[in-house]
Design an enzyme around this catalytic site. Sequence first.
Site, PDB file in Angstrom:
ATOM      1  N   CYS A 128      45.294  32.613  32.394  1.00  0.00           N
ATOM      2  CA  CYS A 128      46.182  33.838  32.413  1.00  0.00           C
ATOM      3  C   CYS A 128      47.406  33.519  33.277  1.00  0.00           C
ATOM      4  CB  CYS A 128      45.326  35.068  33.228  1.00  0.00           C
ATOM      5  SG  CYS A 128      44.840  34.671  34.471  1.00  0.00           S
TER       6      CYS A 128
ATOM      7  N   CYS B 208      47.349  36.753  43.028  1.00  0.00           N
ATOM      8  CA  CYS B 208      47.922  37.344  41.876  1.00  0.00           C
ATOM      9  C   CYS B 208      48.641  38.878  42.101  1.00  0.00           C
ATOM     10  CB  CYS B 208      46.976  37.467  40.839  1.00  0.00           C
ATOM     11  SG  CYS B 208      47.522  38.351  39.293  1.00  0.00           S
TER      12      CYS B 208
ATOM     13  N   HIS C 163      32.167  39.884  45.022  1.00  0.00           N
ATOM     14  CA  HIS C 163      33.108  38.873  44.681  1.00  0.00           C
ATOM     15  C   HIS C 163      34.566  38.793  45.478  1.00  0.00           C
ATOM     16  CE1 HIS C 163      36.515  37.560  41.807  1.00  0.00           C
ATOM     17  NE2 HIS C 163      35.583  37.242  41.294  1.00  0.00           N
TER      18      HIS C 163
ATOM     19  N   THR D 247      40.125  43.683  38.624  1.00  0.00           N
ATOM     20  CA  THR D 247      40.848  43.291  37.461  1.00  0.00           C
ATOM     21  C   THR D 247      40.177  42.804  36.493  1.00  0.00           C
ATOM     22  OG1 THR D 247      41.189  41.141  38.470  1.00  0.00           O
ATOM     23  CG2 THR D 247      43.038  42.581  39.026  1.00  0.00           C
TER      24      THR D 247
ATOM     25  N   HIS E  10      37.776  29.453  39.432  1.00  0.00           N
ATOM     26  CA  HIS E  10      36.284  29.122  38.908  1.00  0.00           C
ATOM     27  C   HIS E  10      36.156  28.213  38.056  1.00  0.00           C
ATOM     28  CE1 HIS E  10      34.615  32.068  41.657  1.00  0.00           C
ATOM     29  NE2 HIS E  10      35.434  33.080  41.117  1.00  0.00           N
TER      30      HIS E  10
ATOM     31  N   GLU F 269      37.625  39.019  45.349  1.00  0.00           N
ATOM     32  CA  GLU F 269      38.684  40.005  44.970  1.00  0.00           C
ATOM     33  C   GLU F 269      38.442  41.325  45.478  1.00  0.00           C
ATOM     34  OE1 GLU F 269      40.295  40.309  40.938  1.00  0.00           O
ATOM     35  OE2 GLU F 269      40.314  42.712  41.355  1.00  0.00           O
TER      36      GLU F 269
ATOM     37  N   SER G   3      40.385  31.357  33.536  1.00  0.00           N
ATOM     38  CA  SER G   3      40.350  30.133  34.626  1.00  0.00           C
ATOM     39  C   SER G   3      40.085  28.892  33.851  1.00  0.00           C
ATOM     40  CB  SER G   3      39.545  30.359  35.829  1.00  0.00           C
ATOM     41  OG  SER G   3      38.217  30.789  35.457  1.00  0.00           O
TER      42      SER G   3
ATOM     43  N   SER H   5      32.497  32.558  36.946  1.00  0.00           N
ATOM     44  CA  SER H   5      33.675  33.324  36.632  1.00  0.00           C
ATOM     45  C   SER H   5      33.488  34.744  36.176  1.00  0.00           C
ATOM     46  CB  SER H   5      34.522  32.244  35.574  1.00  0.00           C
ATOM     47  OG  SER H   5      35.398  33.388  34.916  1.00  0.00           O
ATOM     48  N   SER H   6      33.834  35.684  36.969  1.00  0.00           N
ATOM     49  CA  SER H   6      33.489  37.306  36.460  1.00  0.00           C
ATOM     50  C   SER H   6      34.045  37.500  35.169  1.00  0.00           C
ATOM     51  CB  SER H   6      34.348  37.965  37.640  1.00  0.00           C
ATOM     52  OG  SER H   6      34.375  39.155  37.066  1.00  0.00           O
TER      53      SER H   6
HETATM   54 FE1  F3S Z   1      44.552  36.653  36.031  1.00  0.00          FE
HETATM   55 FE2  F3S Z   1      46.031  37.822  37.703  1.00  0.00          FE
HETATM   56 FE3  F3S Z   1      44.703  39.138  35.641  1.00  0.00          FE
HETATM   57  S1  F3S Z   1      44.486  36.105  38.014  1.00  0.00           S
HETATM   58  S2  F3S Z   1      42.990  37.879  35.183  1.00  0.00           S
HETATM   59  S3  F3S Z   1      46.344  37.938  35.646  1.00  0.00           S
HETATM   60  S4  F3S Z   1      44.771  39.528  37.729  1.00  0.00           S
END
Ligand code: F3S
Length: 277
Positions: free
Chosen positions: A13, A98, A126, A162, A41, A128, A264, A218-219
């Site tokens: 992403c 992010c 987690h 997220t 991850h 985040e 990721s 990885s979530s």
């Molecule tokens: Fe990636 Fe940021 Fe969304 S790291 S999954 S764009 S919150």
Amino acid sequence: MREIIRAKNSGFCFGVERAVHDSFGFITTHGRAYTLGPLIHNKDVIQKLENQGILEISINDVEKLKEEDTVIIRTHGVPMAVYDELKARKIHIEDLTCPYVINIQRKVKDYYDRGYNIVILGDANHPEIIGINGYCENSAYITKSGALDLPLKGKLCVVAQTTEKQSNWETLIGNLAKVSKEFVAINTICKATEDRQKSAEELSKEVDAMIVIGGKASSNTTKLYEICKRNCPLTFHIENAKEIGTIKEKIKKAVRVGVTAGASTPEWIIKEAMENL
Ligand code: F3S
């Protein structure tokens, strides 16, 4: 003849792409740096980063760093207190949180300062969520699936991890409506997550087998796996192309094989896996 179909939205992403790109860039100009936990991850990427001088340390090992060392903040972000500690120790900060996560942290702080109690949909363990909770003095009520088993008081502000599933968000909002007179709901599931989940959902309905590529920790990859598994019983979560050997027998009759990958998972791992399939 086998047909391999890749989900329309899959793989890196925007936030992860930026974090990996900037970290490798940082190394060429500055040399060594540390991340508090793995940058992303994905073991293969972490190994490459380590070979080039980006080392992973635990958040509890900050005290071992020296003045002028550099710490890269991951996409997941960190609690406010961690910035304070790093600054107090005169450690350089390369902040790659992010922007979508920063947005959640700011909203949580803003509403908390205005007297709202914070509710977070996500995994309490987690990073985040640990980070976001640090913007309301670790006072948030955290629910993993949207179930509410504790009484909630006062005005509420609700946000989501997220990488959450939309279905869990809808469950939570429904449950809140039953117990709260006043709540502000900010759906902070990120667009990249939404797009990846939608594409995986659609594709998994059309194929004989589905391969989800990404780190086991990885979530967002785990959520993709859960979504695909609901539609396609022959769904497998693998970390890289090498693991295809372990599922080869199980998918040998599958003619149409779908592939998706977490946010990721780098492009080279997806391509290698698709070639092996
Ligand atoms: Fe990636 Fe940021 Fe969304 S790291 S999954 S764009 S919150």
